[in-house]
Design a protein around this motif. Structure first.
Motif, PDB file in Angstrom:
ATOM      1  N   VAL A 116       0.861  -1.186   0.000  1.00  0.00           N
ATOM      2  CA  VAL A 116       0.000   0.000   0.000  1.00  0.00           C
ATOM      3  C   VAL A 116       0.897   1.235   0.000  1.00  0.00           C
ATOM      4  CG1 VAL A 116      -1.929  -1.135   1.151  1.00  0.00           C
ATOM      5  CG2 VAL A 116      -0.157  -0.029   2.526  1.00  0.00           C
ATOM      6  N   GLU A 117       0.284   2.386  -0.252  1.00  0.00           N
ATOM      7  CA  GLU A 117       1.085   3.601  -0.423  1.00  0.00           C
ATOM      8  C   GLU A 117       1.190   4.443   0.835  1.00  0.00           C
ATOM      9  OE1 GLU A 117      -0.535   5.721  -3.694  1.00  0.00           O
ATOM     10  OE2 GLU A 117      -0.015   4.184  -5.176  1.00  0.00           O
ATOM     11  N   ASP A 118       0.437   4.082   1.891  1.00  0.00           N
ATOM     12  CA  ASP A 118       0.424   4.946   3.074  1.00  0.00           C
ATOM     13  C   ASP A 118       0.050   4.123   4.300  1.00  0.00           C
ATOM     14  OD1 ASP A 118      -0.898   6.963   5.043  1.00  0.00           O
ATOM     15  OD2 ASP A 118       0.059   8.264   3.549  1.00  0.00           O
ATOM     16  N   GLU A 119       0.611   4.506   5.460  1.00  0.00           N
ATOM     17  CA  GLU A 119       0.288   3.804   6.700  1.00  0.00           C
ATOM     18  C   GLU A 119      -1.192   3.897   7.026  1.00  0.00           C
ATOM     19  OE1 GLU A 119       2.715   5.949   6.340  1.00  0.00           O
ATOM     20  OE2 GLU A 119       4.605   5.136   7.125  1.00  0.00           O
ATOM     21  N   ARG A 120      -1.804   5.040   6.679  1.00  0.00           N
ATOM     22  CA  ARG A 120      -3.224   5.222   6.973  1.00  0.00           C
ATOM     23  C   ARG A 120      -4.091   4.274   6.142  1.00  0.00           C
ATOM     24  NH1 ARG A 120      -2.936  11.578   5.977  1.00  0.00           N
ATOM     25  NH2 ARG A 120      -1.576  10.703   4.370  1.00  0.00           N
ATOM     26  N   VAL A 121      -3.655   4.011   4.922  1.00  0.00           N
ATOM     27  CA  VAL A 121      -4.364   3.041   4.078  1.00  0.00           C
ATOM     28  C   VAL A 121      -4.201   1.637   4.664  1.00  0.00           C
ATOM     29  CG1 VAL A 121      -4.433   1.958   1.807  1.00  0.00           C
ATOM     30  CG2 VAL A 121      -4.143   4.436   2.003  1.00  0.00           C
ATOM     31  N   ARG A 122      -2.997   1.335   5.118  1.00  0.00           N
ATOM     32  CA  ARG A 122      -2.744   0.034   5.750  1.00  0.00           C
ATOM     33  C   ARG A 122      -3.672  -0.176   6.935  1.00  0.00           C
ATOM     34  NH1 ARG A 122       2.740   0.079   8.665  1.00  0.00           N
ATOM     35  NH2 ARG A 122       1.433   1.400  10.000  1.00  0.00           N
ATOM     36  N   ASP A 123      -3.779   0.844   7.800  1.00  0.00           N
ATOM     37  CA  ASP A 123      -4.633   0.727   8.983  1.00  0.00           C
ATOM     38  C   ASP A 123      -6.106   0.598   8.597  1.00  0.00           C
ATOM     39  OD1 ASP A 123      -2.372   0.947  10.510  1.00  0.00           O
ATOM     40  OD2 ASP A 123      -2.638   3.092  10.944  1.00  0.00           O
ATOM     41  N   ALA A 124      -6.510   1.336   7.570  1.00  0.00           N
ATOM     42  CA  ALA A 124      -7.912   1.292   7.144  1.00  0.00           C
ATOM     43  C   ALA A 124      -8.283  -0.089   6.607  1.00  0.00           C
ATOM     44  CB  ALA A 124      -8.171   2.365   6.088  1.00  0.00           C
ATOM     45  N   ILE A 125      -7.374  -0.708   5.862  1.00  0.00           N
ATOM     46  CA  ILE A 125      -7.650  -2.047   5.318  1.00  0.00           C
ATOM     47  C   ILE A 125      -7.742  -3.067   6.449  1.00  0.00           C
ATOM     48  CG2 ILE A 125      -6.716  -3.904   3.890  1.00  0.00           C
ATOM     49  CD1 ILE A 125      -5.554  -1.738   2.052  1.00  0.00           C
ATOM     50  N   ARG A 126      -6.877  -2.918   7.455  1.00  0.00           N
ATOM     51  CA  ARG A 126      -6.953  -3.822   8.610  1.00  0.00           C
ATOM     52  C   ARG A 126      -8.296  -3.683   9.316  1.00  0.00           C
ATOM     53  NH1 ARG A 126      -6.563  -2.453  13.566  1.00  0.00           N
ATOM     54  NH2 ARG A 126      -5.418  -0.519  13.114  1.00  0.00           N
ATOM     55  N   VAL A 127      -8.713  -2.441   9.564  1.00  0.00           N
ATOM     56  CA  VAL A 127      -9.987  -2.203  10.244  1.00  0.00           C
ATOM     57  C   VAL A 127     -11.148  -2.721   9.401  1.00  0.00           C
ATOM     58  CG1 VAL A 127     -11.566  -0.413  11.050  1.00  0.00           C
ATOM     59  CG2 VAL A 127      -9.127  -0.260  11.583  1.00  0.00           C
ATOM     60  N   LEU A 128     -11.064  -2.518   8.092  1.00  0.00           N
ATOM     61  CA  LEU A 128     -12.104  -3.017   7.190  1.00  0.00           C
ATOM     62  C   LEU A 128     -12.244  -4.534   7.328  1.00  0.00           C
ATOM     63  CD1 LEU A 128     -12.562  -2.020   3.469  1.00  0.00           C
ATOM     64  CD2 LEU A 128     -12.523  -4.420   4.126  1.00  0.00           C
ATOM     65  N   ALA A 129     -11.105  -5.226   7.348  1.00  0.00           N
ATOM     66  CA  ALA A 129     -11.133  -6.685   7.467  1.00  0.00           C
ATOM     67  C   ALA A 129     -11.687  -7.115   8.820  1.00  0.00           C
ATOM     68  CB  ALA A 129      -9.729  -7.253   7.265  1.00  0.00           C
ATOM     69  N   GLU A 130     -11.297  -6.405   9.883  1.00  0.00           N
ATOM     70  CA  GLU A 130     -11.758  -6.764  11.227  1.00  0.00           C
ATOM     71  C   GLU A 130     -13.265  -6.609  11.378  1.00  0.00           C
ATOM     72  OE1 GLU A 130      -7.718  -5.561  13.767  1.00  0.00           O
ATOM     73  OE2 GLU A 130      -9.369  -4.123  13.537  1.00  0.00           O
ATOM     74  N   ASN A 131     -13.862  -5.764  10.563  1.00  0.00           N
ATOM     75  CA  ASN A 131     -15.298  -5.503  10.671  1.00  0.00           C
ATOM     76  C   ASN A 131     -16.157  -6.404   9.796  1.00  0.00           C
ATOM     77  OD1 ASN A 131     -16.209  -2.942  12.367  1.00  0.00           O
ATOM     78  ND2 ASN A 131     -14.139  -2.558  11.594  1.00  0.00           N
ATOM     79  N   GLN A 132     -15.533  -7.313   9.068  1.00  0.00           N
ATOM     80  CA  GLN A 132     -16.310  -8.214   8.220  1.00  0.00           C
ATOM     81  C   GLN A 132     -16.954  -9.321   9.060  1.00  0.00           C
ATOM     82  OE1 GLN A 132     -16.926  -7.705   4.919  1.00  0.00           O
ATOM     83  NE2 GLN A 132     -15.832  -5.793   5.347  1.00  0.00           N
ATOM     84  N   PRO A 133     -18.238  -9.604   8.848  1.00  0.00           N
ATOM     85  CA  PRO A 133     -18.891 -10.712   9.568  1.00  0.00           C
ATOM     86  C   PRO A 133     -18.162 -12.030   9.311  1.00  0.00           C
ATOM     87  CG  PRO A 133     -20.513  -9.367   8.411  1.00  0.00           C
ATOM     88  CD  PRO A 133     -19.167  -8.898   7.944  1.00  0.00           C
ATOM     89  N   GLY A 134     -17.954 -12.784  10.368  1.00  0.00           N
ATOM     90  CA  GLY A 134     -17.296 -14.080  10.240  1.00  0.00           C
ATOM     91  C   GLY A 134     -15.803 -14.044  10.472  1.00  0.00           C
ATOM     92  N   VAL A 135     -15.219 -12.845  10.549  1.00  0.00           N
ATOM     93  CA  VAL A 135     -13.774 -12.727  10.778  1.00  0.00           C
ATOM     94  C   VAL A 135     -13.491 -12.839  12.272  1.00  0.00           C
ATOM     95  CG1 VAL A 135     -11.772 -11.195  10.652  1.00  0.00           C
ATOM     96  CG2 VAL A 135     -13.335 -11.380   8.707  1.00  0.00           C
TER      97      VAL A 135
END
Length: 232
Positions: A195-214
Motif C-alpha cells: 500500500v502507499e500509506d500507513e493510513r491506508v494500511r490501517d484502514a484495510i486492517r480495520v475493514l477486514a476486522e469488521n467483516q462478519p465471520g472474521v
C-alpha cells in the motif's frame, strides 16, 4: 482428543439371556442394527448377539451340513453345541459369551483398532460393567460427514469473506486490489501486499476486522510510497 463417549449412541437397545431369539431378530430389524448387547437384570454386560449368530439356523435351512465322516470324528459335545445354536429359542443359546467392549473414556482410535482387528460393526460401551451405549461404524460415518460438511462450509464462508474484503477495498478506492494478497482460513484473515500509506494500511486492517465471520486479522502490509512523492 475425541473419546468414544463423544460419538456413541446413548440408550442402546439390549436384550436379556431369556429373551426369545425371535424378539431379538425383530429388534435388530426394527432399529436397523447388526447386534444387541445381552445384559443381566442389573444392566451388566454378559454377552452379545449379532446377525452372525443367527446365520446358521434350522429355520432357514442354513445349519451346518457336515459329511458323515466328519460328524463321526467330531466330539459329540461340539455337535450338541452346534445343535443348540441352530435350534435354540433363547438369546442365551446363540449369544457370544465373552463380548468385547470399550470404555466411554477410550480414544476413538482404540475403538477403531478393535473393530478392525475383530471385524466388528459395533461395540458395547461399558462403564463399571454396565452398558451405557453403543459405538458403531455408523457413528464414525456420522462424525466423518459432520467434519466434511464443516470443512466445506468453512471453505465457502472463507471465500465469501475474502471477496467482500477485496470488493470493499476497491469500492473505497484506497488501494488496488491487484496489489493485495488476502487469505482467509476458518475466519482468520491474512493481509499481505503493498500500500502507499500507513493510513491506508490501517484502514484495510480495520475493514477486514469488521467483516462478519472474521475472528482474527494478521496484517503484514508493506508501505511503499509512490516514486513521485519522493521527488517532491
Amino acid at each position: 482428543m475425541m473419546k468414544v463417549g463423544d460419538i456413541m449412541t446413548l440408550g442402546a437397545a439390549t436384550v436379556y439371556p431369556d429373551t426369545p431369539v425371535l424378539e431379538a431378530a425383530r429388534l435388530m430389524l426394527h432399529h436397523g442394527i447388526s447386534g444387541l448387547p445381552v445384559v443381566d437384570r442389573d444392566g451388566r454386560l454378559i454377552g452379545m448377539v449379532t446377525e452372525r449368530d443367527l446365520l446358521r439356523r434350522a429355520e432357514t435351512g442354513t445349519e451346518h451340513q457336515r459329511p458323515r465322516w466328519l460328524i463321526f470324528l467330531m466330539d459329540p459335545a461340539a455337535r450338541a453345541e452346534d445343535y443348540v445354536r441352530s435350534h435354540g429359542r433363547r438369546v442365551a443359546d446363540v449369544m457370544t459369551n465373552t463380548p468385547e467392549s470399550v470404555s466411554p473414556d477410550a480414544p476413538l482410535t482404540d475403538a477403531v483398532e478393535l473393530m478392525e482387528r475383530r471385524g466388528f460393526k459395533r461395540l458395547p460401551v461399558v462403564r463399571d460393567g454396565k452398558v451405557v451405549g453403543i459405538v458403531s461404524r455408523a457413528n464414525f460415518l456420522r462424525l466423518l460427514a459432520r467434519r466434511l460438511e464443516d470443512a466445506a462450509q468453512a471453505t465457502a464462508e472463507d471465500m465469501e469473506i475474502r471477496q467482500r474484503i477485496l470488493d470493499e477495498v476497491d469500492r473505497q478506492g484506497w488501494a488496488s486490489k491487484g496489489a493485495l494478497d488476502v487469505a482467509v482460513n476458518a475466519g482468520k484473515v491474512e493481509l499481505d501486499g503493498i500500500v502507499e500509506d500507513e493510513r491506508v494500511r490501517d484502514a484495510i486492517r480495520v475493514l477486514a476486522e469488521n467483516q462478519p465471520g472474521v475472528t482474527e486479522v494478521a496484517e503484514r502490509l508493506r508501505v511503499q510510497r509512490p516514486l513521485t512523492q519522493w521527488l517532491i
